[in-house]
Write an enzyme that holds these catalytic residues in place. Structure first.
Site, PDB file in Angstrom:
ATOM      1  N   LEU A 171      38.346  34.179  54.305  1.00  0.00           N
ATOM      2  CA  LEU A 171      38.993  35.324  54.940  1.00  0.00           C
ATOM      3  C   LEU A 171      39.223  36.417  53.903  1.00  0.00           C
ATOM      4  O   LEU A 171      39.725  36.147  52.808  1.00  0.00           O
ATOM      5  CB  LEU A 171      40.334  34.908  55.555  1.00  0.00           C
ATOM      6  CG  LEU A 171      40.305  33.727  56.523  1.00  0.00           C
ATOM      7  CD1 LEU A 171      41.674  33.534  57.160  1.00  0.00           C
ATOM      8  CD2 LEU A 171      39.253  33.921  57.594  1.00  0.00           C
ATOM      9  N   GLY A 177      42.315  26.167  51.056  1.00  0.00           N
ATOM     10  CA  GLY A 177      42.812  27.537  51.128  1.00  0.00           C
ATOM     11  C   GLY A 177      42.325  28.228  52.385  1.00  0.00           C
ATOM     12  O   GLY A 177      42.519  27.753  53.497  1.00  0.00           O
ATOM     13  N   ASP A 178      41.662  29.370  52.207  1.00  0.00           N
ATOM     14  CA  ASP A 178      41.136  30.120  53.351  1.00  0.00           C
ATOM     15  C   ASP A 178      39.623  29.978  53.455  1.00  0.00           C
ATOM     16  O   ASP A 178      38.956  30.814  54.057  1.00  0.00           O
ATOM     17  CB  ASP A 178      41.513  31.597  53.238  1.00  0.00           C
ATOM     18  CG  ASP A 178      40.895  32.267  52.011  1.00  0.00           C
ATOM     19  OD1 ASP A 178      40.678  31.569  51.001  1.00  0.00           O
ATOM     20  OD2 ASP A 178      40.628  33.485  52.061  1.00  0.00           O
ATOM     21  N   GLU A 179      39.067  28.924  52.888  1.00  0.00           N
ATOM     22  CA  GLU A 179      37.625  28.693  52.912  1.00  0.00           C
ATOM     23  C   GLU A 179      37.257  27.701  54.010  1.00  0.00           C
ATOM     24  O   GLU A 179      37.874  26.635  54.137  1.00  0.00           O
ATOM     25  CB  GLU A 179      37.129  28.173  51.565  1.00  0.00           C
ATOM     26  CG  GLU A 179      37.294  29.184  50.423  1.00  0.00           C
ATOM     27  CD  GLU A 179      36.820  28.638  49.107  1.00  0.00           C
ATOM     28  OE1 GLU A 179      36.498  29.447  48.213  1.00  0.00           O
ATOM     29  OE2 GLU A 179      36.780  27.391  48.956  1.00  0.00           O
TER      30      GLU A 179
END
Length: 317
Positions: free
Chosen positions: A201, A242-244
């Protein structure tokens, strides 16, 4: 083998019929004994129907087995086994611990055995022996199914937790990588292709810093839902950390990854327009494909990761 006379004796048939007829009364006796001295504590929190549960049905089945014993009635996978598993799951949902569920059936054994003892003057020794054997067989089967149902569920939950990210319920990094490796082996064997889509993101840290981690977690969950919604049944998705995120697209062609990303971005745009999230979400992504970009998981991730950061730098320029 049980004597034929025992299976057809009139006193035995009469007692089995009485148990069937009095199933609700006997079930109420189980409830009353379960409430006494807090023997089964969760019962006190339920109304009468909830307290009875499926107990009248179990008693009726037991009466049928006393009169007409059938081994299939007690085997795993039988309708009775399925019923008791459902009963155990419902009880657990109502706050019953496994011990409470098992105790309920042990109380049932005591209630029924008291009835047998009350009628013992009308039964000969063979009848009493047959009743004891069959009663214990049914109760033991019910208890076993309850215990097995609990451990099956607990084992399944532990297995699920070990493979899934707790926030998004997508596959975690290790599980996704393992599935990718297995799919690559199948693709090599059958001459098919696999596409890996890897994305994160944009500016996600700003969401956490500006609106708090609760808002960030909500965004991650919604992205996971959208991602899952774009998958075919054979595809997989994972949260890499995380955001992955990553998506595994099986039996794909060279355009599959880009088409998938186009649909996902369109859904993210719709989410931003709806105003559900604090800020619109955008993603940067990299796509790699087997066999063009590599034949193992590490190679595909490295190519996809490089392309992701190339896309991120290009959008920032």
């Amino acid at each position: 083998m049980e004597p034929l006379a025992a299976a057809t004796s009139e006193p035995l048939a009469q007692l089995a019929d009485e148990i069937r007829t009095e199933a609700w009364t006997l079930a109420l006796a189980v409830v009353e004994e379960g409430l006494r001295d807090d023997t089964i504590p969760p019962l006190a929190r339920l109304g009468r129907i909830g307290q009875l549960g499926d107990m009248p049905t179990f008693i009726a089945e037991l009466a049928e087995h006393l009169l007409h014993p059938k081994p299939d009635r007690l085997r795993r996978g039988s309708p009775l086994a399925a019923l008791v598993r459902d009963h155990a799951r419902e009880r657990e949902a109502l706050g019953f611990a496994p011990r409470d569920i098992v105790t309920e059936f042990l109380v049932l054994r005591r209630v029924l055995w008291r009835l047998v003892l009350d009628r013992s003057a009308e039964l000969d020794a063979t009848d009493v022996f047959v009743l004891e054997e069959r009663l214990h067989a049914v109760i033991d089967s019910l208890v076993t199914e309850c215990v097995v149902a609990y451990f099956d569920r607990a084992t399944s939950e532990l297995s699920h937790k070990a493979r899934h990210d707790p926030l998004t319920d997508l596959l975690n990094h290790a599980a996704f990588t393992r599935e990718l490796e297995l799919e690559l082996e199948r693709a090599k064997r059958y001459g098919s292709s696999v596409t890996l889509v890897f994305f994160d993101l944009d500016d996600f840290k700003e969401i956490n810093d500006t609106y708090g981690h609760a808002a960030g977690d909500h965004a991650l969950r919604r992205v996971a839902q959208l991602l899952r919604g774009e998958l075919r049944q054979s595809d997989l998705a994972g949260r890499m950390g995380g955001d992955e995120f990553a998506a595994l697209l099986v039996e794909s062609d060279p355009k599959t990854g880009d088409i998938f990303l186009g649909r996902l971005r369109a859904r993210l745009d719709e989410l931003g327009v709806s105003g559900e999230l604090m800020v619109p979400l955008a993603i940067s992504a990299g796509v790699s494909r087997q066999p063009d970009d590599g034949d193992d998981a590490q190679a595909l991730f490295e190519v996809a990761d490089t392309r992701l950061y190339e896309a991120k730098r290009a959008s920032a320029a």
